[in-house]
Design an enzyme around this catalytic site. Sequence first.
Site, PDB file in Angstrom:
ATOM      1  N   CYS A 163       2.441  -9.102  20.753  1.00  0.00           N
ATOM      2  CA  CYS A 163       1.550  -8.645  19.677  1.00  0.00           C
ATOM      3  C   CYS A 163       2.071  -9.229  18.372  1.00  0.00           C
ATOM      4  CB  CYS A 163       1.511  -7.126  19.575  1.00  0.00           C
ATOM      5  SG  CYS A 163       0.628  -6.590  18.090  1.00  0.00           S
ATOM      6  N   CYS A 172       2.880  -6.640  15.591  1.00  0.00           N
ATOM      7  CA  CYS A 172       4.209  -6.001  15.697  1.00  0.00           C
ATOM      8  C   CYS A 172       5.328  -7.034  15.687  1.00  0.00           C
ATOM      9  CB  CYS A 172       4.338  -5.219  16.993  1.00  0.00           C
ATOM     10  SG  CYS A 172       3.195  -3.855  17.178  1.00  0.00           S
ATOM     11  N   CYS A 183      -2.543  -3.646  22.373  1.00  0.00           N
ATOM     12  CA  CYS A 183      -1.292  -3.196  21.759  1.00  0.00           C
ATOM     13  C   CYS A 183      -1.371  -1.686  21.507  1.00  0.00           C
ATOM     14  CB  CYS A 183      -1.071  -3.932  20.437  1.00  0.00           C
ATOM     15  SG  CYS A 183       0.135  -3.123  19.375  1.00  0.00           S
ATOM     16  N   HIS A 203       0.835  -1.207   0.000  1.00  0.00           N
ATOM     17  CA  HIS A 203       0.000   0.000   0.000  1.00  0.00           C
ATOM     18  C   HIS A 203       0.868   1.255   0.000  1.00  0.00           C
ATOM     19  CE1 HIS A 203       0.780   0.705   4.254  1.00  0.00           C
ATOM     20  NE2 HIS A 203       0.350  -0.514   4.565  1.00  0.00           N
ATOM     21  N   LYS A 244      -2.592  -2.323   6.917  1.00  0.00           N
ATOM     22  CA  LYS A 244      -3.335  -3.519   6.531  1.00  0.00           C
ATOM     23  C   LYS A 244      -4.120  -4.051   7.703  1.00  0.00           C
ATOM     24  CE  LYS A 244       0.576  -5.102   5.011  1.00  0.00           C
ATOM     25  NZ  LYS A 244       1.734  -5.486   4.219  1.00  0.00           N
ATOM     26  N   LYS A 295      -3.824   6.027  10.823  1.00  0.00           N
ATOM     27  CA  LYS A 295      -2.714   5.374  10.139  1.00  0.00           C
ATOM     28  C   LYS A 295      -3.260   4.418   9.074  1.00  0.00           C
ATOM     29  CE  LYS A 295       1.187   2.334  10.700  1.00  0.00           C
ATOM     30  NZ  LYS A 295       1.577   1.114  11.368  1.00  0.00           N
ATOM     31  N   HIS A 340       4.027   1.545   2.186  1.00  0.00           N
ATOM     32  CA  HIS A 340       5.212   0.831   1.676  1.00  0.00           C
ATOM     33  C   HIS A 340       5.795   1.558   0.462  1.00  0.00           C
ATOM     34  CE1 HIS A 340       2.622  -2.686   3.198  1.00  0.00           C
ATOM     35  NE2 HIS A 340       3.418  -2.303   4.170  1.00  0.00           N
ATOM     36  N   HIS A 397      -1.511  -1.414  17.404  1.00  0.00           N
ATOM     37  CA  HIS A 397      -2.623  -2.024  16.673  1.00  0.00           C
ATOM     38  C   HIS A 397      -3.961  -1.935  17.385  1.00  0.00           C
ATOM     39  CE1 HIS A 397       0.872  -3.808  14.654  1.00  0.00           C
ATOM     40  NE2 HIS A 397       0.083  -3.825  13.601  1.00  0.00           N
TER      41      HIS A 397
HETATM   42  N1  MSP Z   1       8.915  -6.520   8.281  1.00  0.00           N
HETATM   43  C1  MSP Z   1       9.050  -5.363   9.077  1.00  0.00           C
HETATM   44  C2  MSP Z   1      10.291  -4.588   8.721  1.00  0.00           C
HETATM   45  C3  MSP Z   1      11.572  -5.356   8.842  1.00  0.00           C
HETATM   46  S1  MSP Z   1      12.932  -4.406   8.335  1.00  0.00           S
HETATM   47  C4  MSP Z   1      14.254  -5.280   8.765  1.00  0.00           C
HETATM   48  C5  MSP Z   1       7.824  -4.454   8.881  1.00  0.00           C
HETATM   49  N2  MSP Z   1       7.126  -4.647   7.779  1.00  0.00           N
HETATM   50  S2  MSP Z   1       5.775  -3.844   7.408  1.00  0.00           S
HETATM   51  O1  MSP Z   1       5.382  -4.355   6.137  1.00  0.00           O
HETATM   52  O2  MSP Z   1       4.827  -3.958   8.450  1.00  0.00           O
HETATM   53  O3  MSP Z   1       6.113  -2.331   7.351  1.00  0.00           O
HETATM   54  C6  MSP Z   1       7.162  -1.848   6.631  1.00  0.00           C
HETATM   55  C7  MSP Z   1       7.230  -0.359   6.629  1.00  0.00           C
HETATM   56  O4  MSP Z   1       6.066   0.241   6.125  1.00  0.00           O
HETATM   57  C8  MSP Z   1       7.484   0.260   7.992  1.00  0.00           C
HETATM   58  O5  MSP Z   1       8.602   1.117   7.858  1.00  0.00           O
HETATM   59  C9  MSP Z   1       6.262   1.060   8.271  1.00  0.00           C
HETATM   60  O6  MSP Z   1       6.553   2.232   8.981  1.00  0.00           O
HETATM   61  C10 MSP Z   1       5.819   1.390   6.872  1.00  0.00           C
HETATM   62  N3  MSP Z   1       4.442   1.762   6.863  1.00  0.00           N
HETATM   63  C11 MSP Z   1       3.363   0.964   7.056  1.00  0.00           C
HETATM   64  N4  MSP Z   1       2.262   1.750   7.073  1.00  0.00           N
HETATM   65  C12 MSP Z   1       2.629   3.051   6.928  1.00  0.00           C
HETATM   66  C13 MSP Z   1       1.951   4.265   6.736  1.00  0.00           C
HETATM   67  N5  MSP Z   1       0.659   4.358   6.840  1.00  0.00           N
HETATM   68  N6  MSP Z   1       2.676   5.364   6.431  1.00  0.00           N
HETATM   69  C14 MSP Z   1       4.029   5.312   6.232  1.00  0.00           C
HETATM   70  N7  MSP Z   1       4.679   4.192   6.387  1.00  0.00           N
HETATM   71  C15 MSP Z   1       4.049   3.108   6.991  1.00  0.00           C
HETATM   72  O7  MSP Z   1       7.581  -3.620   9.721  1.00  0.00           O
END
Ligand code: MSP
Length: 519
Positions: A129, A132, A146, A21, A296, A293, A24, A149
């Site tokens: 959690c 997380c 959490c 999304h 997913k 925020k 990411h 979440h």
């Molecule tokens: N798998 C771990 C990261 C391991 S790195 C060694 C993880 N994955 S994640 O898919 O949940 O999230 C990855 C990144 O996406 C995080 O940096 C998180 O901050 C970012 N984002 C997820 N939702 C977000 C927003 N709504 N806005 C900006 N970034 C956010 O965490």
Amino acid sequence: MVSKKKFYVTTPIYYPNDIPHVGHAYTTIAADILARWFKIKGYDVFFLTGTDDHGKKIALAAKKAGKSPKEFTDSLIPKFKQAWKRLNIKYDRFIRTTDKDHEKFVQKALQEAYDKGDIYKGEYEGYYCTGCEAYYTEKDLENGCCPIHKTKIEKLKEETYFFKLSKYQKQLLDYYKKNPNFISPKNRRQEIINRVKEGLKDLSISRTSFNWGIPLPFDKKHCCYVWFDALYNYYSATRKKGKEKYWPADIHLIGKDILWFHSVYWPAFLLSAGIKLPEVVFAHGWWTFDKEKISKSRGKVINVDELIAIAGVDSARYFLFREGVFGEDGDFSEKVLVERHNNELANKLGNLVSRVATLIERYGVEKTENKIHPSEEFKKAISKGKIEIKEILTDNPKDNFYIFEEHIEEGGKYGRVFSEAIRYILEGICLLVEKQVEEYELDKALNTIFAFIDYCNQYIQNRKIWETGRKRDLYELKESILKIAELLSPFIPESAEKIKKQFTAKKIKKGEILFRKIK
Ligand code: MSP
């Protein structure tokens, strides 16, 4: 032969439990912008992204989908790769924690930490959690939920291996002190330092309650905690032939929610292993959607296809880095994206390009020499990070041009008067944008470039170039547009390439419309 300077940039590796999304996309585009920028500057760049395939979260999602974890993640990886391709993201490697070279490396790292006495066996009790993939203490919880979440949280008790995190408290604090940019941006630093000062508990780094992970080499009934496995991706990717030179990473780009893992656990693992620490861990803010925020697990999602569908790839890339301060939170709004597409990309940049091309097609150009260079004061102010150009004024009663350089800290302003000042300004702009990008102030860099675009449009207006047809002015504008395209190319690569083609052609002609307005 002098070897090229290197630049190594990473994104977090994403959990492949759903399609990517906008959150990411944000980090991945940021990494792409930096990678493209440093490539243009002649650096040898390595840009790493990928997925975090192991852990309980993935195991549960796979079960829900009726698939094995491997089948499940295999089915999602192409969605990530496709999304990055659509967004014009050019990474060098897509790593998965299920890649054999990575798994082997993590086992080696575990064994070495164990042999060194930094890993020991114990028992853990805490609130876990799965969202997380982290333990919380009772005091971290909000009404038993959490803090991130807001879901009910389970209490777990299990035999586990611990990593001696506490042993590294002092070394970490020393490192933060000696390397003030390690935790960036600055405003995120103190909070981490304070928490580390409060004391570090040893970290549980193995699980027996599920087995979707890398087995501990010294006790196979345990599998490795997902964050130990995941963080090592940044380093394991550089253990291939020819890639060693990229370590240490120049920047790990991450979201603020995972800063603790990257600024405490990760450097502690590296200190234990005797490996150099990365230069910068840069945590950006969260995108909210209606101030919540986007995530997913919480149900508010704009996926990559939806993001692109609004106004195209370049407009999406542009919006994400123009709208908010890079590092802070931003609120995603389709309406504002469309407004910026129309008002800035179409009206300002698009118009400048099409006006100048039309005029050059009609009148031609005549080369000028650039005799005016940025003043020493200007350069000094830039190197001190004091300048932020809000507006370049073109008030020119006597055919002279003014640039106002605003000293933020001193609050004062001073102006300079030059004729033919466009080149002076252009060179100054390039220096300033360079400084801003290389200090990861991406929004400021775009502001500077757009202040210059405004200035160019004003220049045409003030000099009535459509009446004078002055070829020397058109030459100045052509050079300016080519430079603008170069500065913008990391942000909006497709449009920048079109501009470059148009203005380096033998015969410059009015081309197709760059950004069509959206109603
Ligand atoms: N798998 C771990 C990261 C391991 S790195 C060694 C993880 N994955 S994640 O898919 O949940 O999230 C990855 C990144 O996406 C995080 O940096 C998180 O901050 C970012 N984002 C997820 N939702 C977000 C927003 N709504 N806005 C900006 N970034 C956010 O965490």
